[in-house]
Design a protein around this motif. Structure first.
Motif, PDB file in Angstrom:
ATOM      1  N   VAL A 409      46.901  35.003  44.097  1.00 19.79           N
ATOM      2  CA  VAL A 409      47.559  35.339  43.261  1.00 19.79           C
ATOM      3  C   VAL A 409      47.154  35.531  42.525  1.00 19.79           C
ATOM      4  N   ALA A 410      46.027  35.420  41.782  1.00 18.36           N
ATOM      5  CA  ALA A 410      45.360  35.945  40.282  1.00 18.36           C
ATOM      6  C   ALA A 410      45.128  37.230  40.417  1.00 18.36           C
ATOM      7  N   ALA A 411      44.547  37.604  42.037  1.00 17.47           N
ATOM      8  CA  ALA A 411      43.612  38.769  41.807  1.00 17.47           C
ATOM      9  C   ALA A 411      45.323  39.674  42.070  1.00 17.47           C
ATOM     10  N   VAL A 412      46.424  39.301  42.134  1.00 22.53           N
ATOM     11  CA  VAL A 412      47.679  40.426  42.833  1.00 22.53           C
ATOM     12  C   VAL A 412      47.969  40.049  41.372  1.00 22.53           C
ATOM     13  N   ASP A 413      48.451  39.534  40.176  1.00 16.20           N
ATOM     14  CA  ASP A 413      48.732  39.456  39.149  1.00 16.20           C
ATOM     15  C   ASP A 413      47.644  40.270  38.089  1.00 16.20           C
ATOM     16  N   LYS A 414      46.353  40.520  38.919  1.00 18.72           N
ATOM     17  CA  LYS A 414      45.347  41.675  37.732  1.00 18.72           C
ATOM     18  C   LYS A 414      45.700  42.271  38.140  1.00 18.72           C
ATOM     19  N   ILE A 415      45.766  42.818  39.251  1.00 21.97           N
ATOM     20  CA  ILE A 415      46.381  44.372  39.790  1.00 21.97           C
ATOM     21  C   ILE A 415      47.613  45.031  39.385  1.00 21.97           C
TER      22      ILE A 415
END
Length: 437
Positions: A409-415
């Motif tokens: 989730v954090a990676a998708v949010d960051k992207i």
């Protein structure tokens, strides 16, 4: 916010994700028993004893047989089959060496072969279509619904011909899709329904277990499924005649038919060896006893992703028609819509750079396989899903945790927060995009 890893920033995750069988003392004790007592295979492929009665015996009764050798296999094969039948609420479970073999055997048991057509989906692992082709039928491909990724009665109707004899829906990623509607459609048109439930173990729709809705259902125990035996499969049915034929087909059945057998039984007695070895059955028996626990891990992890990722415009979760509490996905799957403001190549390349493995459909649709060159069936929805829109995460099973999902989730949010920089990014010459799994 830290720059995207693809553009030189620090990745969200550096540790690898893991997906492996759940092994404890139960598996160890059963496999040790196989080794200590030389239980490698206990199948007899010849007409010994009261073999006809055995071939028609429900799985619960077969597990009680004292026979060391049997036309039904050894004790762990029969214990595994009983456990599986009980879990899924059917009379007969017939183990084999793969779900692919189960599909082939299922069509032969249903009396299908050369000259017959079978309709299935193009959006699945290639073994679905090749397993059908091994039975000698002509495979036709119906397009899929863009939300569920599954075939529908309407899409089947578009490719049905007078030669169509059966429909094989795939419960892709664990979703029930439109199976009840297909059941009604098949009943109306006199077609057999064989369910490819390889990815949907213990899922339900309308209170009914997937795989037990059609005449035959098949499941996989390959090493990415909830039950992992390395390789293996199971066919289930409530029909004693079909179970008899399935058991013949998996076990050198030509040696167990005679002139006084019915013609359809003789036709089913082709000389295959689809038998499951005892040590693999022992693993399956152990893991089947804790199936609900293993499915709960998948369901809990998927729920985190399915709630969080669609908060971003343009990311849509697969439509799931399962009964509440019965969705434990093989892969937690999504589509990327134009509203996301990113194409799939950039999005998935950025995810991988952040340390998050992500799948992007299949290497090719099944109707694009060279074995089916010349197929007249066009499937534009499945094609768009596979080439441009679908992505998903296989790392939802044991031993992955909620903390692992939080990093996805954090990676998708960051992207998504940095997508303007990503849209402007041009890959280095020769580097291209990281596609596939």
């Amino acid at each position: 916010m830290n720059a995207l890893a693809l553009l030189g920033g620090t990745p969200v995750r550096t540790a690898p994700f893991m997906s492996r069988p759940h092994i404890d003392d139960l598996e160890r004790s059963y496999v040790a028993d196989c080794l200590d007592n030389s239980l490698f295979s206990r199948f007899v492929g010849s007409p010994v004893g009261d073999f006809r009665r055995y071939l028609a015996m429900p799985s619960a009764e077969a597990a009680e047989l004292p026979d060391f050798w049997s036309v039904l296999g050894g004790k762990y094969v029969r214990l595994f089959e009983r456990e599986f039948a009980v879990k899924l609420g059917v009379r007969f479970a017939v183990s084999m060496n793969s779900a692919t073999s189960c599909l082939t055997a299922g069509l032969i048991a249903l009396g299908l072969g050369p000259g017959d057509e079978v309709v299935t989906t193009p959006f699945s692992f290639t073994a679905t279509a090749t397993g059908l082709k091994l039975a000698g039928v002509t495979v036709r491909f119906a397009d899929v619904d863009p939300g569920t990724y599954c075939i529908t009665p309407e899409s089947v109707e578009r490719v049905r011909t007078p030669r169509t004899r059966a429909v094989v829906p795939v419960h892709i990623m664990g979703s029930a899709g439109h199976v009840l509607e297909l059941e009604a459609y098949c009943r109306e048109h006199g077609l057999a329904l064989l369910e490819d439930s390889a990815q949907a173990l213990l899922a339900r729709r309308g209170g009914r277990t997937l795989g037990a809705i059609g005449s035959i259902g098949v499941f996989s125990f390959q090493e990415s499924k909830p039950i992992m035996t390395g390789e293996g499969g199971m066919a289930i049915t409530d029909d004693a005649d079909l179970a008899y034929k399935l058991r013949l087909i998996r076990n050198h059945g030509e040696a167990m038919v005679f002139a006084d057998d019915a013609p359809d039984v003789v036709a089913a007695a082709q000389g295959y060896n689809f038998r499951l070895p005892e040590p693999l059955a022992a693993l399956g028996y152990a893991q089947a006893q804790k199936l609900e626990r293993l499915n709960a891990i998948r369901a809990g992890n998927a729920a985190i992703l399915r709630e969080a990722l669609p908060r971003h415009p343009g990311i849509t979760a697969q439509t799931v028609t399962n009964d509440p509490g019965s969705f434990a996905p093989y892969c937690c799957s999504f589509t990327l819509e134009p509203e996301a403001g990113l194409d799939r190549e950039r999005f998935t390349a950025a995810l991988r750079a952040e340390g998050i493995p992500v799948a992007t459909g299949f290497p090719r649709l099944m109707n694009e396989n060279l074995l089916f060159a010349g197929s007249p069936d066009r499937t534009p929805v499945a094609d768009a899903l596979n080439r441009e829109r679908n992505f998903g995460f296989f790392q939802v099973g044991h031993p992955n945790t909620a903390e692992d999902m939080a990093q996805i989730v954090a990676a998708v949010d960051k992207i998504m927060a940095g997508k303007d920089d990503l849209v402007a990014w041009v890959p280095d010459a020769g580097r291209g995009f990281a596609l596939g799994r």
